[in-house]
Design an enzyme around this catalytic site. Structure first.
Site, PDB file in Angstrom:
ATOM      1  CE  LYS A   1      -3.494  11.368 -10.022  1.00 28.46           C
ATOM      2  NZ  LYS A   1      -3.832  11.080  -8.410  1.00 28.46           N
TER       3      LYS A   1
ATOM      4  CE1 TYR B   1      -4.601   5.583  -9.178  1.00 28.25           C
ATOM      5  CE2 TYR B   1      -6.336   6.164 -10.814  1.00 28.25           C
ATOM      6  CZ  TYR B   1      -5.204   6.472 -10.040  1.00 28.25           C
ATOM      7  OH  TYR B   1      -4.527   7.755 -10.142  1.00 28.25           O
TER       8      TYR B   1
ATOM      9  CG  ASN C   1      -3.382  14.097  -6.168  1.00 28.80           C
ATOM     10  OD1 ASN C   1      -3.576  13.570  -6.991  1.00 28.80           O
ATOM     11  ND2 ASN C   1      -2.958  12.941  -5.131  1.00 28.80           N
TER      12      ASN C   1
ATOM     13  CG  HIS D   1      -0.382   7.855 -11.069  1.00 33.85           C
ATOM     14  ND1 HIS D   1      -0.497   6.983 -10.069  1.00 33.85           N
ATOM     15  CD2 HIS D   1       0.516   6.919 -11.851  1.00 33.85           C
ATOM     16  CE1 HIS D   1       0.046   5.908 -10.216  1.00 33.85           C
ATOM     17  NE2 HIS D   1       0.649   5.714 -11.207  1.00 33.85           N
TER      18      HIS D   1
ATOM     19  CD  GLU E   1       1.241   2.162 -11.799  1.00 34.55           C
ATOM     20  OE1 GLU E   1       2.157   3.313 -12.086  1.00 34.55           O
ATOM     21  OE2 GLU E   1       0.744   2.335 -10.652  1.00 34.55           O
TER      22      GLU E   1
HETATM   23  P1  IDP Z   1      -0.565   8.366  -4.359  1.00 38.52           P
HETATM   24  O1  IDP Z   1      -1.121   8.988  -5.706  1.00 38.52           O
HETATM   25  O2  IDP Z   1       0.050   9.685  -3.630  1.00 38.52           O
HETATM   26  O3  IDP Z   1       0.298   7.256  -4.606  1.00 38.52           O
HETATM   27  P2  IDP Z   1      -2.459   6.840  -3.373  1.00 38.52           P
HETATM   28  O4  IDP Z   1      -2.818   6.174  -1.985  1.00 38.52           O
HETATM   29  O5  IDP Z   1      -1.932   5.479  -4.394  1.00 38.52           O
HETATM   30  O6  IDP Z   1      -1.670   8.142  -3.518  1.00 38.52           O
HETATM   31  O7  IDP Z   1      -3.822   7.248  -4.054  1.00 38.52           O
HETATM   32  C1  IDP Z   1      -4.251   7.113  -5.289  1.00 38.52           C
HETATM   33  C2  IDP Z   1      -4.973   8.531  -5.735  1.00 38.52           C
HETATM   34  O8  IDP Z   1      -6.282   8.373  -5.088  1.00 38.52           O
HETATM   35  C3  IDP Z   1      -4.404   9.547  -4.957  1.00 38.52           C
HETATM   36  O9  IDP Z   1      -3.415  10.249  -6.005  1.00 38.52           O
HETATM   37  C4  IDP Z   1      -5.521  10.731  -5.019  1.00 38.52           C
HETATM   38  O10 IDP Z   1      -6.031  11.100  -6.237  1.00 38.52           O
HETATM   39  C5  IDP Z   1      -6.673   9.614  -4.484  1.00 38.52           C
HETATM   40  N1  IDP Z   1      -6.785   9.594  -3.129  1.00 38.52           N
HETATM   41  C6  IDP Z   1      -6.046   8.746  -2.239  1.00 38.52           C
HETATM   42  N2  IDP Z   1      -6.491   8.941  -0.962  1.00 38.52           N
HETATM   43  C7  IDP Z   1      -7.692   9.626  -0.907  1.00 38.52           C
HETATM   44  C8  IDP Z   1      -8.811  10.045  -0.033  1.00 38.52           C
HETATM   45  O11 IDP Z   1      -8.443   9.794   1.038  1.00 38.52           O
HETATM   46  N3  IDP Z   1      -9.811  10.814  -0.375  1.00 38.52           N
HETATM   47  C9  IDP Z   1     -10.065  11.280  -1.682  1.00 38.52           C
HETATM   48  N4  IDP Z   1      -8.996  10.674  -2.818  1.00 38.52           N
HETATM   49  C10 IDP Z   1      -8.069  10.094  -2.380  1.00 38.52           C
HETATM   50 MG    MG Z   2      -0.329   5.261  -5.460  1.00 34.50          MG
END
Ligand code: IDP
Ligand code: MG
Length: 156
Positions: free
Chosen positions: A9, A49, A112, A115, A126
């Site tokens: 990212k 997304y 984080n 992805h 994807e």
């Molecule tokens: P993942 O990346 O671990 O699969 P997902 O639930 O698919 O997690 O969420 C996609 C992305 O959205 C996450 O990697 C993160 O960058 C962002 N995200 C998810 N939940 C939150 C939140 O509660 N606050 C802010 N960003 C979030």
């Molecule tokens: Mg995800």
């Protein structure tokens, strides 16, 4: 063999962590079958997304992912989706276990670093979105030393 889409990212690129994060996947034994530095357009982010469109964090997520380049990767290996998700760690950096990418390099809930596709259906969708041109086909010299040719490869 399974394929998955991994994105390093914008925070990983901007913090100069591309090499260190990529090396985790390489060292594990995943084969790089496509890789490019690219900017995600708002249209591509919306498709990628789509499942999160109604979430509160969605606008911020799209803004983040389109703000600066990402490195897109297609990785291949036995159980590649699960293996990559395990290397990545829990979604929020503060919760992610030490030893995982998110656990070792970040604290944020949204920034984080990485992805990874979360199912075979998501991976297929994807990979098509990010690599419409397809993957690069080549022989991987390490293959026969990463997998046990008797125990594992006979099942493939
Ligand atoms: P993942 O990346 O671990 O699969 P997902 O639930 O698919 O997690 O969420 C996609 C992305 O959205 C996450 O990697 C993160 O960058 C962002 N995200 C998810 N939940 C939150 C939140 O509660 N606050 C802010 N960003 C979030
Ligand atoms: Mg995800």
């Amino acid at each position: 063999m399974e394929r998955t889409l991994i994105l390093l990212k914008p925070d990983a690129v901007q913090r100069g962590l591309v090499g260190q994060v990529l090396s985790r996947f390489e060292a594990k034994g995943l084969k790089i079958v496509a890789m490019k530095l690219m900017k995600i357009t708002p249209e591509l982010a919306a498709k990628h997304y789509e499942a999160h469109r109604e979430k509160k964090f969605y606008p911020g997520l799209v803004k983040f992912m389109t703000s600066s380049p990402v490195v897109a990767l297609a990785l291949e290996g036995i159980d590649a989706i699960k293996v990559c998700r395990n290397l990545m760690g829990a979604t929020f950096g503060a919760d992610a276990a030490p030893g995982t990418i998110r656990g070792d390099f970040g604290i944020s809930r949204s920034y984080n670093l990485v992805h990874g596709s979360d199912s075979p259906d998501a991976a297929a969708k994807e990979l098509k979105l990010f690599f419409p041109e397809g993957i690069v086909d080549y022989g991987y010299a390490a293959h026969d030393w990463i997998y046990d040719p008797v125990e594992e490869l006979k099942k493939q």
